[in-house]
Design an enzyme around this catalytic site. Structure first.
Site, mmCIF file in Angstrom:
data_model
loop_
_atom_site.group_PDB
_atom_site.id
_atom_site.type_symbol
_atom_site.label_atom_id
_atom_site.label_comp_id
_atom_site.label_asym_id
_atom_site.label_seq_id
_atom_site.Cartn_x
_atom_site.Cartn_y
_atom_site.Cartn_z
ATOM 1 N N HIS A 36 -4.216 -9.286 3.249
ATOM 2 C CA HIS A 36 -5.668 -9.318 3.389
ATOM 3 C C HIS A 36 -6.051 -10.218 4.559
ATOM 4 C CE1 HIS A 36 -6.444 -8.207 -1.112
ATOM 5 N NE2 HIS A 36 -6.217 -7.159 -0.354
ATOM 6 N N TYR A 86 -9.678 -10.707 -7.322
ATOM 7 C CA TYR A 86 -8.747 -10.724 -8.444
ATOM 8 C C TYR A 86 -9.027 -11.860 -9.413
ATOM 9 C CZ TYR A 86 -6.307 -7.212 -5.789
ATOM 10 O OH TYR A 86 -6.022 -6.065 -5.103
ATOM 11 N N HIS A 132 -2.544 3.091 -6.108
ATOM 12 C CA HIS A 132 -3.152 1.863 -5.598
ATOM 13 C C HIS A 132 -3.381 0.853 -6.719
ATOM 14 C CE1 HIS A 132 -4.779 -0.229 -2.174
ATOM 15 N NE2 HIS A 132 -5.869 -0.563 -2.841
ATOM 16 N N LYS A 168 -2.615 -3.015 7.933
ATOM 17 C CA LYS A 168 -3.833 -2.612 8.623
ATOM 18 C C LYS A 168 -4.017 -3.429 9.893
ATOM 19 C CE LYS A 168 -6.522 -0.961 4.667
ATOM 20 N NZ LYS A 168 -7.785 -1.110 3.900
ATOM 21 N N ARG A 197 0.861 -1.176 0.000
ATOM 22 C CA ARG A 197 0.000 0.000 0.000
ATOM 23 C C ARG A 197 0.897 1.224 0.000
ATOM 24 N NH1 ARG A 197 -2.171 -3.567 3.920
ATOM 25 N NH2 ARG A 197 -4.295 -4.303 3.425
ATOM 26 N N ARG A 200 -0.677 -1.684 -6.878
ATOM 27 C CA ARG A 200 -0.853 -2.815 -5.947
ATOM 28 C C ARG A 200 -1.818 -3.842 -6.544
ATOM 29 N NH1 ARG A 200 -1.311 -4.610 -0.376
ATOM 30 N NH2 ARG A 200 -3.486 -4.896 0.249
#
Length: 313
Positions: free
Chosen positions: A285, A294, A259, A191, A168, A262
Site C-alpha cells: 500500500h 483493517y 481478493h 501497482k 494480489r 488477500r
C-alpha cells in the site's frame, strides 16, 4: 501507454496540451500506474467537457483561471445527477483538484476558491475477509475440487500464495518460471511498478512444488509459473471459478473471492499482533490510510465478541 481517447469538442487545444503535460508529469514523477493515469484522464475529460457545456464555450486555460466555488459545485451536482456515487465523485474531484493545483502553480492563477470545495463524505466499505477456518476449508476444497489433479494442485497453490503472502491475484499470476525456486522472500512488483519484499511461508513453497511436480508443462524461465490447460498464462477467471465452486459447496458468502484471501492475510496478521506499518509494506500500500481499514475489521470483531459475551450486552 495506450492511446488517449478522442478529445471531446468542449476541449480546446491549449487545454488538451495542458492535460497531456500534467498526465505525463504524474506518470513520470509520481510513478502512477497506467490504470491510474487512464482514470485521471477520464476524470479530467469529464470535468473539462462539463465546463464547455456549462460556460457555453470550450474550456481554455484562461477560463479555468476564473473558476469559482459555484462552478465546482455545479460540476458535482451534474455528476450526481448522472448517477455517479459519492465515492466515485470524491475520486473524480480529487483528480480535478490535483490538475487545478498544477495549472495554477504553472500559470500563476489564484484558484483558491475553486480548490476550497469539499468532496462528498462517504462511508468506506470494509473488506470482507474469511475466517481462518473458512480460508483453510476453501483451500482444502479447491485442492480436491477439480477432476484433473494437476489443475487442482495449481489452483490450491495460487490460493495459498494469496492468503499466505497477501499477493494480489495479478501479482501471483504474473510470476514467471525464473522466480522459482522461491527463497525466503519474494520480490513483487506491484501497482505503479513499486517493488516490495514478501516473506514466503514453507507451506506456500510446498504447494507450488507439488503443483510443478504434477504440471505437464516444462518450467522455463521466460514462461508463466502458473499455466492454463493449454500452456498459456493462467487467467484470474479460472481461480475465481475454482473458489466459486468451493464456496458453493461450503456455504460461504459471495464475498469469498480471490481478493478476499488477500484481505484475510492482512486481517489475520493484525489479529495476531502484526503492526500496521509492517502490514502496509507487505501489502504494497502506498498510504498507511489504505491499510488502516483493517483496524475497522478488527474493531468490528471485538465489538461483536463484546456484545455477545458481556453480561449486559
Amino acid at each position: 501507454m495506450t492511446a488517449a481517447p478522442a478529445t471531446p469538442l468542449a476541449l480546446a487545444p491549449a487545454t488538451a496540451d495542458a492535460l497531456a503535460r500534467w498526465l505525463e508529469l504524474e506518470a513520470a514523477t509520481r510513478d502512477r500506474s497506467l490504470h491510474t493515469i487512464n482514470a485521471y484522464r477520464a476524470d479530467l475529460l469529464a470535468f473539462l467537457a462539463f465546463l464547455g457545456g456549462h460556460h457555453g464555450e470550450a474550456a481554455t486555460p484562461k477560463s479555468i483561471a476564473g473558476l469559482k466555488q459555484a462552478d465546482m459545485r455545479a460540476f458535482a451536482a451534474s455528476e450526481r445527477a448522472r448517477g455517479l456515487g459519492a465515492r466515485s465523485l470524491a475520486r473524480r474531484q480529487s483528480a480535478v483538484r490535483s490538475f487545478l493545483r498544477w495549472i495554477s502553480d504553472r500559470e500563476g492563477y489564484d484558484l483558491s476558491a475553486a480548490l476550497s470545495t469539499r468532496s462528498p463524505k462517504y462511508a468506506r466499505s470494509l473488506p470482507r475477509p474469511l475466517t481462518i477456518d473458512q480460508a483453510q476449508d476453501a483451500l482444502d476444497m479447491v485442492a480436491d475440487g477439480h477432476p484433473t489433479p494437476w489443475v487442482a494442485a495449481r489452483d490450491a497453490a495460487v490460493m495459498t500464495l494469496l492468503w499466505g503472502c497477501g499477493l494480489r491475484i495479478s501479482e501471483a499470476l504474473g510470476l514467471d518460471g525464473r522466480e522459482w525456486p522461491f527463497r525466503d522472500a519474494l520480490t513483487i512488483t506491484g501497482k505503479g511498478g513499486k517493488e516490495r519484499k514478501v516473506p514466503v511461508l514453507p507451506v506456500a513453497r510446498d504447494a507450488i512444488a507439488e503443483y510443478l511436480r504434477q504440471c505437464p508443462w516444462r518450467l522455463a524461465p521466460d514462461q508463466p509459473l502458473f499455466r492454463g490447460v493449454r500452456g498459456g498464462r493462467l487467467s484470474a477467471d479460472q481461480i475465481a471459478s475454482a473458489l466459486r465452486r468451493a464456496r458453493a459447496s461450503l456455504g460461504l458468502p459471495a464475498t469469498a473471492t480471490p481478493h478476499a484471501l488477500r484481505h484475510s492475510f492482512a486481517t489475520h496478521l493484525l489479529a495476531a499482533g502484526g503492526d500496521l506499518r509492517t502490514i502496509q509494506e507487505l501489502l504494497g500500500h502506498a498510504s498507511l490510510s489504505t491499510t488502516q481499514v483493517y483496524t475497522g475489521i478488527d474493531d468490528a470483531h471485538l465489538m461483536a465478541v463484546y456484545r455477545s459475551a458481556h453480561p449486559r450486552g
